[in-house]
Design a protein around this motif. Structure first.
Motif, PDB file in Angstrom:
ATOM      1  N   UNK A  82      37.584 -34.570  26.342  1.00  0.00           N
ATOM      2  CA  UNK A  82      37.249 -33.492  25.407  1.00  0.00           C
ATOM      3  C   UNK A  82      38.160 -32.286  25.615  1.00  0.00           C
ATOM      4  N   UNK A  83      38.752 -32.169  26.818  1.00  0.00           N
ATOM      5  CA  UNK A  83      39.667 -31.050  27.064  1.00  0.00           C
ATOM      6  C   UNK A  83      40.917 -31.140  26.197  1.00  0.00           C
ATOM      7  N   UNK A  84      41.136 -32.308  25.593  1.00  0.00           N
ATOM      8  CA  UNK A  84      42.275 -32.502  24.697  1.00  0.00           C
ATOM      9  C   UNK A  84      41.914 -32.197  23.248  1.00  0.00           C
ATOM     10  N   UNK A  86      39.435 -30.190  20.099  1.00  0.00           N
ATOM     11  CA  UNK A  86      38.770 -28.920  19.820  1.00  0.00           C
ATOM     12  C   UNK A  86      37.269 -29.014  20.096  1.00  0.00           C
ATOM     13  N   UNK A  88      35.926 -29.937  22.629  1.00  0.00           N
ATOM     14  CA  UNK A  88      35.700 -29.492  24.004  1.00  0.00           C
ATOM     15  C   UNK A  88      35.630 -27.981  24.128  1.00  0.00           C
TER      16      UNK A  88
END
Lengths: 113, 322
Positions: A82-84, A86, A88
């Motif tokens: 999810x850090x990749x 939006x 996230x």
């Protein structure tokens, strides 16, 4: 068999078309043709009778290299990135709004544009 | 084909006229369309500069990968660095197709960079000494880049537009990644807030410079021809005002300041009135005389040389298997 339909001279072409100038090319289907020129004209008759089309490619299937079936499962992406994405960062809007409200309450203003 | 035969019979002036008419109708130019040399050269300059800036831009951030404060932050900044290199690859492909008729390849672009003939964005010549800089780069530098690139989405050169379409989608994540770091620090301790304030102060002149010198009613011939060709549609100052309108309120909402005591929003003019950065310094920076220019160029050149054996091995293997 008549020698006019010698299938050995036909090769498989994969057809790709682009709907608008900004769109990506999308695979349509394949067809048999003796050369690229005929493949291009057959592609129009076969696959683009109705769809709007901006540009057209035909590629010999032999010139396309794909993944063998046993390697395809490795394309699946683990759902831990999810850090990749939006999604996230769903908390950001609320945080910005809170800082704006606090600032405006403090400065008793609605401006700041 | 007939149309091509007819086209090659046209005089240069008539070709130019047809080309401009096509652009005026809002149609796009493809790599294999006829284009005037001037149009090609403007595109080569712009797109190779953009592509190399993506790659050079990964360098100040990459410095923070080993030092990111949490595993999630490390993964996120690694993902961003990877994206930037990917953007460089997209844009270099567009540039390569443009320089191919001139007998040039990617190798020429790299050598132009190493020799200082190819410039890259002023912001990537600067230092990024704290973690707050990693946040500010994502929030404000990528924020500025999104404004420029969004304008160019409608560029008359179709391959560039298609590359930008992909790039802009990812840049949104980059801006959010930066905002997330910035908000964390802004909502943190006094020390963290001070670190962030120092970073904003440090980056302010570079951010103003990012869009290039203001026109002051005197649009340069480069800008004018790029606008005539619809490569771009807004001036440096117009883009800078969009940036200021979007980000200055947010900086203030977080309780931070910019190093410009007289800055104010002129309601009647509908624009921010700010103190000009040192444009002479800007010229020196983009010439390669910024605080980190030499270091980052050296890093890029070293990495290019050290990975040469990989490219050689791949080529040699490729020839063997055909």
């Amino acid at each position: 068999m008549s020698n006019q339909t010698n299938n050995e001279n036909f090769v498989i072409y994969e057809v790709f078309s682009q709907k608008t100038v900004s769109a990506s090319f999308v695979h349509q289907f394949s067809l048999l043709a003796p050369n690229a020129e005929v493949a291009l004209s057959m592609a129009r008759e076969n696959f683009l009778r109705r769809e709007p089309c901006f540009n057209l490619w035909v590629v010999k299937r032999d010139d396309i290299h794909g993944l063998p079936p046993e390697e395809r499962p490795f394309l699946e992406r683990l759902d831990n990135k999810s850090y990749r994405e939006t999604k996230g960062y769903g908390d950001l809007q609320g945080r910005w709004r809170r800082h704006k409200d606090e600032y405006e309450a403090q400065h008793n203003t609605k401006s700041g544009s | 084909m007939n149309t091509q035969l007819e086209h090659s019979d046209l005089t240069e002036d008539a070709k130019m006229e047809a080309f401009l008419a096509k652009i005026d109708r809002g149609e796009k130019i493809e790599a294999d369309d006829w284009m005037p040399d001037d149009y090609r050269n403007q595109l080569i300059k712009l797109i190779s500069m953009h592509g190399i800036s993506e790659i050079m831009g990964a360098l100040p951030e990459k410095e923070w990968v080993p030092k990111a404060p949490t595993l999630r932050r490390k993964l996120a900044i690694m993902a961003k660095v990877q994206d930037e290199m990917g953007h460089g690859q997209l844009l270099l492909r567009v540039a390569e197709d443009l320089i191919a008729p001139l007998g040039k390849t990617r190798e020429d672009i790299m050598q132009d960079l190493f020799a200082g003939r190819l410039k890259f964005h002023n912001v990537f010549h600067m230092e990024a000494p704290t973690w707050a800089d990693a946040g500010v780069i994502g929030w404000l530098v990528d924020g500025a880049a999104i404004i420029t690139q969004s304008m160019s989405l409608d560029t008359s050169y179709a391959p560039y537009a298609r590359a930008l379409h992909r790039i802009c989608a990812e840049e949104k994540f980059h801006a959010q990644h930066g905002e997330s770091i910035v908000l964390e620090l802004a909502e943190g301790t006094e020390e963290q807030r001070q670190m962030l304030q120092e970073s904003i102060t440090r980056w302010w002149p570079s951010l103003l410079m990012f869009f290039g010198p203001p026109e002051n009613g005197n649009i340069t011939s480069n800008q004018a021809s790029n606008m005539r060709y619809k490569i771009r549609s807004q001036t440096n100052e117009e883009l800078r005002q969009i940036f200021l309108k979007k980000y200055l309120p947010r900086i203030f909402h977080l309780g931070f300041t910019v190093p410009d005591e007289t800055i104010y929003f002129d309601e009647a003019e509908d624009k921010w009135i700010y103190q000009q950065p040192d444009w002479e310094e800007f010229k020196q920076i983009v010439k390669g005389k910024g605080p980190r220019s030499a270091h980052r160029l050296h890093l890029r050149e070293m990495s290019y040389e050290e990975t040469k054996w990989v490219r050689d091995a791949i080529l040699s293997y490729g020839r063997q298997v055909g």
